[in-house]
Design an enzyme around this catalytic site. Structure first.
Site, PDB file in Angstrom:
ATOM      1  CB  CYS A  32       4.700  10.658 -58.885  1.00  0.00           C
ATOM      2  SG  CYS A  32       3.383   9.438 -58.715  1.00  0.00           S
ATOM      3  CG  ASN A  63       5.825  19.369 -60.134  1.00  0.00           C
ATOM      4  OD1 ASN A  63       5.869  18.706 -59.108  1.00  0.00           O
ATOM      5  ND2 ASN A  63       4.917  19.188 -61.065  1.00  0.00           N
ATOM      6  NE  ARG A 105      -1.367  16.991 -57.467  1.00  0.00           N
ATOM      7  CZ  ARG A 105      -0.628  16.360 -58.365  1.00  0.00           C
ATOM      8  NH1 ARG A 105      -0.045  15.205 -58.061  1.00  0.00           N
ATOM      9  NH2 ARG A 105      -0.430  16.878 -59.568  1.00  0.00           N
ATOM     10  CG  ASP A 106       3.166  16.778 -58.606  1.00  0.00           C
ATOM     11  OD1 ASP A 106       3.660  15.786 -58.057  1.00  0.00           O
ATOM     12  OD2 ASP A 106       3.124  16.911 -59.833  1.00  0.00           O
ATOM     13  CG  HIS A 156       2.276  18.145 -64.645  1.00  0.00           C
ATOM     14  ND1 HIS A 156       1.523  18.636 -63.594  1.00  0.00           N
ATOM     15  CD2 HIS A 156       3.110  17.234 -64.081  1.00  0.00           C
ATOM     16  CE1 HIS A 156       1.894  18.045 -62.472  1.00  0.00           C
ATOM     17  NE2 HIS A 156       2.855  17.195 -62.734  1.00  0.00           N
ATOM     18  CG  HIS A 162       7.644  16.076 -62.535  1.00  0.00           C
ATOM     19  ND1 HIS A 162       7.613  16.067 -61.156  1.00  0.00           N
ATOM     20  CD2 HIS A 162       6.349  15.976 -62.930  1.00  0.00           C
ATOM     21  CE1 HIS A 162       6.357  15.953 -60.752  1.00  0.00           C
ATOM     22  NE2 HIS A 162       5.570  15.898 -61.798  1.00  0.00           N
TER      23      HIS A 162
HETATM   24  P1  HMG Z   1      -7.882   0.520 -54.617  1.00  0.00           P
HETATM   25  O1  HMG Z   1      -7.273  -0.096 -53.406  1.00  0.00           O
HETATM   26  O2  HMG Z   1      -7.899  -0.262 -55.888  1.00  0.00           O
HETATM   27  O3  HMG Z   1      -9.349   1.042 -54.276  1.00  0.00           O
HETATM   28  O4  HMG Z   1      -7.129   1.893 -54.870  1.00  0.00           O
HETATM   29  P2  HMG Z   1     -10.732   0.275 -54.282  1.00  0.00           P
HETATM   30  O5  HMG Z   1     -11.625   1.002 -55.228  1.00  0.00           O
HETATM   31  O6  HMG Z   1     -10.516  -1.198 -54.517  1.00  0.00           O
HETATM   32  O7  HMG Z   1     -11.240   0.486 -52.789  1.00  0.00           O
HETATM   33  C1  HMG Z   1     -10.593  -0.113 -51.677  1.00  0.00           C
HETATM   34  C2  HMG Z   1     -10.901   0.654 -50.394  1.00  0.00           C
HETATM   35  O8  HMG Z   1     -10.350   1.965 -50.499  1.00  0.00           O
HETATM   36  C3  HMG Z   1     -12.391   0.864 -50.130  1.00  0.00           C
HETATM   37  O9  HMG Z   1     -12.566   0.858 -48.719  1.00  0.00           O
HETATM   38  C4  HMG Z   1     -12.664   2.232 -50.629  1.00  0.00           C
HETATM   39  O10 HMG Z   1     -13.745   2.886 -50.006  1.00  0.00           O
HETATM   40  C5  HMG Z   1     -11.348   2.941 -50.284  1.00  0.00           C
HETATM   41  P3  HMG Z   1     -13.188  -0.411 -47.970  1.00  0.00           P
HETATM   42  O11 HMG Z   1     -14.538  -0.628 -48.632  1.00  0.00           O
HETATM   43  O12 HMG Z   1     -12.243  -1.542 -48.244  1.00  0.00           O
HETATM   44  O13 HMG Z   1     -13.231   0.037 -46.544  1.00  0.00           O
HETATM   45  N1  HMG Z   1     -11.117   4.056 -51.214  1.00  0.00           N
HETATM   46  C6  HMG Z   1     -10.931   5.334 -50.863  1.00  0.00           C
HETATM   47  N2  HMG Z   1     -10.876   5.947 -49.674  1.00  0.00           N
HETATM   48  C7  HMG Z   1     -10.696   7.296 -49.675  1.00  0.00           C
HETATM   49  N3  HMG Z   1     -10.576   8.032 -50.805  1.00  0.00           N
HETATM   50  C8  HMG Z   1     -10.626   7.437 -52.007  1.00  0.00           C
HETATM   51  C9  HMG Z   1     -10.801   6.037 -52.053  1.00  0.00           C
HETATM   52  N4  HMG Z   1     -10.878   5.186 -53.090  1.00  0.00           N
HETATM   53  C10 HMG Z   1     -11.071   3.978 -52.558  1.00  0.00           C
HETATM   54  N5  HMG Z   1     -10.524   8.179 -53.126  1.00  0.00           N
HETATM   55  C11 HMG Z   1      -7.031   4.145 -55.760  1.00  0.00           C
HETATM   56  C12 HMG Z   1      -7.441   2.701 -56.012  1.00  0.00           C
HETATM   57  C13 HMG Z   1      -7.152   4.877 -57.075  1.00  0.00           C
HETATM   58  C14 HMG Z   1      -7.976   4.723 -54.728  1.00  0.00           C
HETATM   59  C15 HMG Z   1      -5.571   4.148 -55.233  1.00  0.00           C
HETATM   60  O14 HMG Z   1      -4.772   3.513 -56.163  1.00  0.00           O
HETATM   61  C16 HMG Z   1      -5.043   5.556 -55.011  1.00  0.00           C
HETATM   62  O15 HMG Z   1      -5.465   6.251 -54.096  1.00  0.00           O
HETATM   63  N6  HMG Z   1      -4.105   6.006 -55.857  1.00  0.00           N
HETATM   64  C17 HMG Z   1      -3.575   7.374 -55.795  1.00  0.00           C
HETATM   65  C18 HMG Z   1      -2.124   7.418 -56.106  1.00  0.00           C
HETATM   66  C19 HMG Z   1      -1.679   8.863 -56.131  1.00  0.00           C
HETATM   67  O16 HMG Z   1      -2.265   9.734 -55.532  1.00  0.00           O
HETATM   68  N7  HMG Z   1      -0.568   9.139 -56.868  1.00  0.00           N
HETATM   69  C20 HMG Z   1      -0.029  10.456 -56.979  1.00  0.00           C
HETATM   70  C21 HMG Z   1      -0.857  11.381 -57.834  1.00  0.00           C
HETATM   71  S1  HMG Z   1      -0.625  11.138 -59.599  1.00  0.00           S
HETATM   72  C22 HMG Z   1       0.728  12.143 -59.982  1.00  0.00           C
HETATM   73  O17 HMG Z   1       1.398  12.625 -59.103  1.00  0.00           O
HETATM   74  C23 HMG Z   1       0.995  12.487 -61.426  1.00  0.00           C
HETATM   75  C24 HMG Z   1       0.603  13.927 -61.792  1.00  0.00           C
HETATM   76  O18 HMG Z   1       1.301  14.879 -61.004  1.00  0.00           O
HETATM   77  C25 HMG Z   1       0.888  14.204 -63.274  1.00  0.00           C
HETATM   78  C26 HMG Z   1       2.322  13.823 -63.685  1.00  0.00           C
HETATM   79  O19 HMG Z   1       3.280  14.224 -63.033  1.00  0.00           O
HETATM   80  O20 HMG Z   1       2.395  13.136 -64.707  1.00  0.00           O
HETATM   81  C27 HMG Z   1      -0.910  14.161 -61.586  1.00  0.00           C
HETATM   82 MG    MG Z   2       3.338  15.525 -61.343  1.00  0.00          MG
END
Ligand code: HMG
Ligand code: MG
Length: 301
Positions: free
Chosen positions: A240, A249, A15-16, A207, A209
């Site tokens: 990220c 990581n 994933r990450d 967690h 990095h």
């Molecule tokens: P948004 O555009 O604000 O979503 O994104 P929305 O709620 O306004 O919806 C807009 C459209 O997106 C809608 O479709 C929803 O159905 C669709 P429409 O009606 O327009 O056809 N939609 C989705 N489709 C599929 N799957 C979904 C989904 N949600 C909405 N889940 C959202 C908001 C949170 C979805 C967006 O910002 C996003 O996907 N962000 C993810 C970013 C990400 O993955 N970042 C990396 C992970 S975090 C990380 O790595 C840190 C970590 O490792 C810890 C650390 O290191 O600290 C965990």
């Molecule tokens: Mg991370």
């Protein structure tokens, strides 16, 4: 200082690790990666993310991957940001999800398209429905040490956000040093602040990095502070896409090497993880950044 006798490694490579790769990895390669990590004894392997596919195209094949993994995949955690992500996970019969909040306003906006406060309105119904459906929930909190836009993040702010996320109904809170700027003393201070605020050490995971090469020192500091769950990524893959300067990581192999040296039980076969990381590096077309992988790949111990 007594160190724990046993540690759980929570593997985040698929994933990450893969969310930040420029190359799109075929689904069958991801499935093989997950299977190899499980076969190497990793007790938890976070498989993928049910986020918006346009936000993280690298993991847009989440449903296909989980289908390919079949029964074994149902026990693996996946990242879920909202109810739409939860619905997708429920359709596949998955049992473990992880939500991911931000300790800072800027990263909440950039990563979740929500403000710091508004993220809770997204997570609350997601966690409530997941718990009602019998799912187990992990909560991440990102930017626990520093944020590329806001600088050092106050410990009180991290504790407040982290506790609120945990109190939504999570079983574990993973404290993320998303951009790898934390140092060992800061780790101790953060853990102690959570404990002082009523968190049980057993509910905390770290967690790290490795952007500044501090991840292993930070893990040691957390061990000394009584933490027993560590996130790590095979071969040190990771980052990220929404956090400028986030790199890999803490490498699973580096952590395993240190734990073995300390006589701490972890249940992981180092040779098998190294072999897997070398194989994955071949698929990604670049060598692993892990020092242990490099050393053992050149002259196996
Ligand atoms: P948004 O555009 O604000 O979503 O994104 P929305 O709620 O306004 O919806 C807009 C459209 O997106 C809608 O479709 C929803 O159905 C669709 P429409 O009606 O327009 O056809 N939609 C989705 N489709 C599929 N799957 C979904 C989904 N949600 C909405 N889940 C959202 C908001 C949170 C979805 C967006 O910002 C996003 O996907 N962000 C993810 C970013 C990400 O993955 N970042 C990396 C992970 S975090 C990380 O790595 C840190 C970590 O490792 C810890 C650390 O290191 O600290 C965990
Ligand atoms: Mg991370």
């Amino acid at each position: 200082m007594t160190l724990p006798g046993k540690v759980t490694i929570y593997e985040v490579g698929p994933r990450d690790g893969l969310q930040n790769e420029s190359a799109l990895v075929p689904t069958h390669v991801k499935a093989e990666f997950v299977r190899r990590l499980l076969a190497a004894g990793l007790p938890v392997v976070e498989a993928t993310s049910f986020v918006h596919p346009e936000w993280v195209p690298q993991l847009a094949d989440a449903a296909e991957l989980m289908a390919e993994l079949g029964e074994a995949g149902r026990d693996l955690p996946v990242l879920v940001p909202n109810e739409r992500g939860l619905d997708r996970a429920l359709e596949l019969g998955l049992k473990h999800i992880a939500i991911f909040g931000s300790a800072t306003e800027t990263f909440a906006q950039r990563n979740l398209n929500r403000g710091l406060e508004d993220q809770f309105a997204m997570f609350e119904p997601t966690v409530r429905r997941a718990r009602e459906a019998g799912l187990d929930v992990r909560a991440y909190v990102s930017m626990c040490f520093g944020d590329p836009w806001e600088g050092e993040v106050p410990i009180d702010q991290v504790v407040e956000v982290g506790k609120r996320l945990f109190d939504l109904g999570a079983g574990q809170l993973s404290l993320g040093d998303t951009i790898g700027v934390g140092t060992a003393g800061h780790v101790t201070d953060l853990v102690e602040a959570f404990v002082a605020a009523g968190m049980d050490r057993d509910h905390l995971a770290m967690h790290f990095h490795d952007t500044y090469g501090q991840a292993l020192a930070n893990a040691y500091s957390a061990l000394q502070a009584g933490i027993t769950t560590f996130d790590a990524s095979a071969g040190g893959l990771g980052g990220c896409p929404y956090a400028k300067s986030a790199t890999g990581n803490l490498a699973t192999e580096d952590l395993v090497w240190m734990l073995t040296g300390l006589g701490i039980e972890h249940g992981v076969d180092l040779t098998q993880v190294v072999t897997t990381s070398v194989w994955m590096a071949g698929k990604l077309g670049r060598p692993s950044p892990s020092a242990v992988v490099r050393a053992l790949a050149e002259s196996p111990a």
